[in-house]
Design a protein around this motif. Structure first.
Motif, PDB file in Angstrom:
ATOM      1  N   THR A   4      -0.999  31.880   6.828  1.00 21.20           N
ATOM      2  CA  THR A   4      -1.944  32.811   7.454  1.00 21.20           C
ATOM      3  C   THR A   4      -1.267  34.079   7.941  1.00 21.20           C
ATOM      4  OG1 THR A   4      -1.699  31.569   9.491  1.00 21.20           O
ATOM      5  CG2 THR A   4      -3.650  31.082   8.182  1.00 21.20           C
ATOM      6  N   GLU A   5       0.063  34.039   8.134  1.00 18.78           N
ATOM      7  CA  GLU A   5       0.743  35.264   8.593  1.00 18.78           C
ATOM      8  C   GLU A   5       0.706  36.354   7.517  1.00 18.78           C
ATOM      9  OE1 GLU A   5       3.872  32.804   6.596  1.00 18.78           O
ATOM     10  OE2 GLU A   5       2.153  32.431   7.862  1.00 18.78           O
ATOM     11  N   ASP A   6       0.394  35.974   6.295  1.00 20.69           N
ATOM     12  CA  ASP A   6       0.282  36.954   5.223  1.00 20.69           C
ATOM     13  C   ASP A   6      -1.120  37.547   5.123  1.00 20.69           C
ATOM     14  OD1 ASP A   6       2.919  36.549   4.582  1.00 20.69           O
ATOM     15  OD2 ASP A   6       2.449  34.950   3.165  1.00 20.69           O
ATOM     16  N   LEU A   7      -2.040  37.072   5.961  1.00 23.76           N
ATOM     17  CA  LEU A   7      -3.390  37.626   5.962  1.00 23.76           C
ATOM     18  C   LEU A   7      -3.480  38.773   6.957  1.00 23.76           C
ATOM     19  CD1 LEU A   7      -5.747  34.515   5.929  1.00 23.76           C
ATOM     20  CD2 LEU A   7      -5.025  35.955   4.017  1.00 23.76           C
ATOM     21  N   VAL A   8      -3.915  39.931   6.486  1.00 19.53           N
ATOM     22  CA  VAL A   8      -4.140  41.043   7.392  1.00 19.53           C
ATOM     23  C   VAL A   8      -5.491  40.844   8.075  1.00 19.53           C
ATOM     24  CG1 VAL A   8      -4.309  43.542   7.607  1.00 19.53           C
ATOM     25  CG2 VAL A   8      -2.884  42.554   5.834  1.00 19.53           C
ATOM     26  N   LEU A   9      -6.477  40.480   7.253  1.00 18.30           N
ATOM     27  CA  LEU A   9      -7.843  40.365   7.755  1.00 18.30           C
ATOM     28  C   LEU A   9      -8.443  39.040   7.314  1.00 18.30           C
ATOM     29  CD1 LEU A   9     -10.352  41.985   9.012  1.00 18.30           C
ATOM     30  CD2 LEU A   9     -10.979  42.375   6.630  1.00 18.30           C
ATOM     31  N   VAL A  19      -8.185  39.200   3.375  1.00 17.38           N
ATOM     32  CA  VAL A  19      -7.388  40.239   2.723  1.00 17.38           C
ATOM     33  C   VAL A  19      -5.931  39.938   3.013  1.00 17.38           C
ATOM     34  CG1 VAL A  19      -6.872  42.700   2.540  1.00 17.38           C
ATOM     35  CG2 VAL A  19      -9.228  41.949   2.982  1.00 17.38           C
ATOM     36  N   GLU A  20      -5.173  39.688   1.948  1.00 14.93           N
ATOM     37  CA  GLU A  20      -3.745  39.439   2.111  1.00 14.93           C
ATOM     38  C   GLU A  20      -3.020  40.757   2.326  1.00 14.93           C
ATOM     39  OE1 GLU A  20      -1.802  37.138  -0.824  1.00 14.93           O
ATOM     40  OE2 GLU A  20      -3.218  35.474  -0.640  1.00 14.93           O
ATOM     41  N   ARG A  21      -1.899  40.671   3.022  1.00 12.30           N
ATOM     42  CA  ARG A  21      -1.098  41.873   3.250  1.00 12.30           C
ATOM     43  C   ARG A  21      -0.747  42.517   1.912  1.00 12.30           C
ATOM     44  NH1 ARG A  21       0.584  43.221   7.749  1.00 12.30           N
ATOM     45  NH2 ARG A  21       0.306  41.118   8.555  1.00 12.30           N
ATOM     46  N   GLY A  22      -1.028  43.807   1.820  1.00 15.92           N
ATOM     47  CA  GLY A  22      -0.716  44.528   0.593  1.00 15.92           C
ATOM     48  C   GLY A  22      -1.775  44.401  -0.487  1.00 15.92           C
ATOM     49  N   GLY A  23      -2.902  43.748  -0.167  1.00 14.15           N
ATOM     50  CA  GLY A  23      -3.943  43.568  -1.170  1.00 14.15           C
ATOM     51  C   GLY A  23      -4.886  44.759  -1.271  1.00 14.15           C
ATOM     52  N   LEU A  45     -12.623  46.607 -10.177  1.00 10.72           N
ATOM     53  CA  LEU A  45     -11.821  45.475 -10.666  1.00 10.72           C
ATOM     54  C   LEU A  45     -10.596  45.923 -11.451  1.00 10.72           C
ATOM     55  CD1 LEU A  45     -14.473  42.771 -11.645  1.00 10.72           C
ATOM     56  CD2 LEU A  45     -12.968  42.834  -9.635  1.00 10.72           C
ATOM     57  N   LYS A  46     -10.611  47.190 -11.851  1.00 10.02           N
ATOM     58  CA  LYS A  46      -9.421  47.726 -12.526  1.00 10.02           C
ATOM     59  C   LYS A  46      -8.274  47.927 -11.529  1.00 10.02           C
ATOM     60  CE  LYS A  46      -8.218  51.740 -15.268  1.00 10.02           C
ATOM     61  NZ  LYS A  46      -8.718  53.020 -15.770  1.00 10.02           N
ATOM     62  N   TYR A  47      -8.631  48.217 -10.291  1.00  7.91           N
ATOM     63  CA  TYR A  47      -7.604  48.528  -9.292  1.00  7.91           C
ATOM     64  C   TYR A  47      -7.387  47.425  -8.272  1.00  7.91           C
ATOM     65  CZ  TYR A  47      -7.404  53.178 -11.196  1.00  7.91           C
ATOM     66  OH  TYR A  47      -7.210  54.231 -12.051  1.00  7.91           O
ATOM     67  N   ALA A  48      -8.377  46.543  -8.117  1.00  4.52           N
ATOM     68  CA  ALA A  48      -8.270  45.521  -7.074  1.00  4.52           C
ATOM     69  C   ALA A  48      -7.341  44.391  -7.490  1.00  4.52           C
ATOM     70  CB  ALA A  48      -9.657  44.960  -6.765  1.00  4.52           C
ATOM     71  N   THR A  49      -6.827  43.690  -6.474  1.00  5.24           N
ATOM     72  CA  THR A  49      -6.049  42.484  -6.724  1.00  5.24           C
ATOM     73  C   THR A  49      -6.967  41.253  -6.712  1.00  5.24           C
ATOM     74  OG1 THR A  49      -5.566  42.473  -4.342  1.00  5.24           O
ATOM     75  CG2 THR A  49      -3.872  43.344  -5.815  1.00  5.24           C
ATOM     76  N   TYR A  50      -8.028  41.346  -5.915  1.00  3.77           N
ATOM     77  CA  TYR A  50      -8.908  40.194  -5.706  1.00  3.77           C
ATOM     78  C   TYR A  50     -10.317  40.730  -5.474  1.00  3.77           C
ATOM     79  CZ  TYR A  50      -9.829  35.349  -4.275  1.00  3.77           C
ATOM     80  OH  TYR A  50     -10.272  34.054  -4.210  1.00  3.77           O
ATOM     81  N   GLY A  51     -11.316  39.918  -5.757  1.00  4.91           N
ATOM     82  CA  GLY A  51     -12.681  40.394  -5.552  1.00  4.91           C
ATOM     83  C   GLY A  51     -13.612  39.325  -5.004  1.00  4.91           C
TER      84      GLY A  51
END
Ligand code: ATP
Length: 248
Positions: free
Chosen positions: A2-7, A30-34, A211-217
């Motif tokens: 969970t420490e990798d989750l920003v939100l 939202v993961e850090r850097g996502g 979706l072209k730019y996102a890491t996750y949706g």
């Protein structure tokens, strides 16, 4: 972990005017850097989700009636929007919202309102933003109200960057813009993500571009998440293709 989750948004319910149930238990991370895309048709609840996170629902007679929201490991449900900005999470509203009677540069400076560091540091950041947005540099002395839609969208993102955020909630950046300009804006989003380590939660009706730019949706339908996954997976999903990408 969970420490990798920003939100982290956990099962939130939002009601407008005490009776209109619009979000029916929405959860997302939202993961850090996502760069996370929040997708769905007009009225699905994308804007409501972003406003719930940044505590902007009161002006619309809306309230979060269930669930919790965690930013950087701390509950933020009860914070003012300004306090959330101070902690590093800022929303860029749909429709851009620049101050039309201020210049582009003055708009950028207004974005530093929560900062207590020196003028020199603030001006260094203005120059840094011009590196990402060369168009804003060219138009620095133009009244924002007289610039193009794309320039105003860039101005709104640049102004948000002036608060030195770790996360930007970006509502419908593509709205009303030509595909080439949308692409230009998404390229800058990607650079800000890579170089400044800003995480993004991006509400978009333009599924293809997002979706072209996102890491996750996440896909929202009438206030519920109906599907989520890595962007590469969603792009290949037959239902997503049929209903959201305009390809059957
Ligand atoms: P859009 O692309 O139009 O922004 P969206 O997915 O962001 O769509 P929302 O704007 O969050 O959707 O709206 C979700 C639902 O909530 C819609 O049915 C809308 O009519 C309703 N709604 C939004 N704002 C209010 C309000 N202030 N009072 C009552 N209902 C509202």
């Amino acid at each position: 972990g969970t420490e990798d989750l920003v939100l982290s948004v956990n099962n939130i319910e939002v009601i407008y005017d005490h009776v209109i149930l619009v979000l029916k238990g929405v959860s997302l991370n939202v993961e850090r850097g996502g760069i996370v895309a929040l997708l769905g048709a007009n009225g699905a609840g994308k804007t409501t989700t972003l406003k719930a996170i940044s505590n902007l629902l009161h002006a619309e007679r809306g309230e979060v009636t269930k669930g919790s929201i965690t930013f950087e490991g701390q509950r933020v449900d009860q914070l003012s929007p300004n306090e959330l900005v101070r902690r590093g999470c800022i929303q860029v509203l749909e429709g851009r919202h620049c101050f039309g009677h201020l210049t582009i540069e003055e708009n950028l400076l207004t974005g530093a309102f929560t900062r207590r560091d020196s003028n020199a540091a603030i001006w260094r950041d203005v120059e840094a933003i011009y590196e990402y947005f060369p168009r804003l540099k060219q138009r620095r002395n133009a009244m924002a109200g007289y610039t193009s839609g794309g320039e105003q969208q860039m101005c709104a993102i640049g102004r948000a960057m002036m608060s030195r955020p770790t996360m930007i909630l970006l509502d419908e950046p593509s709205m009303g813009l030509a595909p080439q300009i949308v692409e230009e804006i998404f390229e800058i989003v990607r650079k800000l993500n890579e170089s400044e380590r800003v995480s993004f939660l991006l509400a978009e009706q333009n599924t293809n571009m997002a979706l072209k730019y996102a890491t996750y949706g996440y896909i929202l339908e009438t206030g519920r998440v109906v599907m989520d996954g890595p962007a590469t997976m969603l792009r290949e999903n037959e239902d997503v293709k049929e209903f959201y990408l305009g390809v059957s």
